[in-house]
Design a protein around this motif. Structure first.
Motif, mmCIF file in Angstrom:
data_model
loop_
_atom_site.group_PDB
_atom_site.id
_atom_site.type_symbol
_atom_site.label_atom_id
_atom_site.label_comp_id
_atom_site.label_asym_id
_atom_site.label_seq_id
_atom_site.Cartn_x
_atom_site.Cartn_y
_atom_site.Cartn_z
ATOM 1 N N SER A 1 0.852 -1.170 0.000
ATOM 2 C CA SER A 1 0.000 0.000 0.000
ATOM 3 C C SER A 1 0.893 1.226 0.000
ATOM 4 C CB SER A 1 -0.930 0.000 1.208
ATOM 5 O OG SER A 1 -0.169 0.018 2.401
ATOM 6 N N GLY A 2 0.330 2.339 -0.459
ATOM 7 C CA GLY A 2 1.171 3.503 -0.472
ATOM 8 C C GLY A 2 0.505 4.745 -1.020
ATOM 9 N N LEU A 3 1.304 5.788 -1.062
ATOM 10 C CA LEU A 3 0.905 7.099 -1.545
ATOM 11 C C LEU A 3 1.986 7.586 -2.487
ATOM 12 C CD1 LEU A 3 -0.813 9.768 -1.285
ATOM 13 C CD2 LEU A 3 0.730 10.358 0.582
ATOM 14 N N SER A 4 1.575 8.157 -3.604
ATOM 15 C CA SER A 4 2.548 8.747 -4.521
ATOM 16 C C SER A 4 2.026 10.089 -4.989
ATOM 17 C CB SER A 4 2.795 7.831 -5.723
ATOM 18 O OG SER A 4 1.618 7.710 -6.499
ATOM 19 N N VAL A 5 2.947 11.018 -5.191
ATOM 20 C CA VAL A 5 2.610 12.338 -5.700
ATOM 21 C C VAL A 5 3.638 12.678 -6.761
ATOM 22 C CG1 VAL A 5 2.321 14.784 -5.141
ATOM 23 C CG2 VAL A 5 1.682 13.047 -3.460
#
Length: 84
Positions: free
Chosen positions: A2-6
């Motif tokens: 799972s994660g977040l990317s910008v």
């Protein structure tokens, strides 16, 4: 995973969120942006969260893309235009 990317390019900011949860079936995927749709038990949720998110993104001329597979998780990508 799972994660977040910008990330960003000259025209858009891209925000990605993913999880490795239970995922969504096709019926749920087609309804997640409908006001009051919820997969929670009666009295446990109003079903407004994703409808509000969709409205906010649309109001700002952005897009939202959702991919999900049962047993594997969900990925959501939001694209918002950069205003100069």
């Amino acid at each position: 995973m799972s994660g977040l990317s910008v990330s960003a390019n000259q025209e858009h900011i891209l925000i990605g969120v993913s999880d490795n949860g239970v995922g969504m079936d096709e019926t749920t995927l087609t309804k997640i942006f409908e006001p009051f749709y919820t997969t929670k038990d009666v009295g446990k949720g109003t079903g407004m969260g994703m409808a509000i998110v969709y409205g906010f993104i649309e109001e700002h001329n952005g897009t939202i893309h959702v991919e999900s597979k049962l047993g594997q998780g969900t990925s959501i990508t939001v694209s918002l235009p950069i205003i100069n």
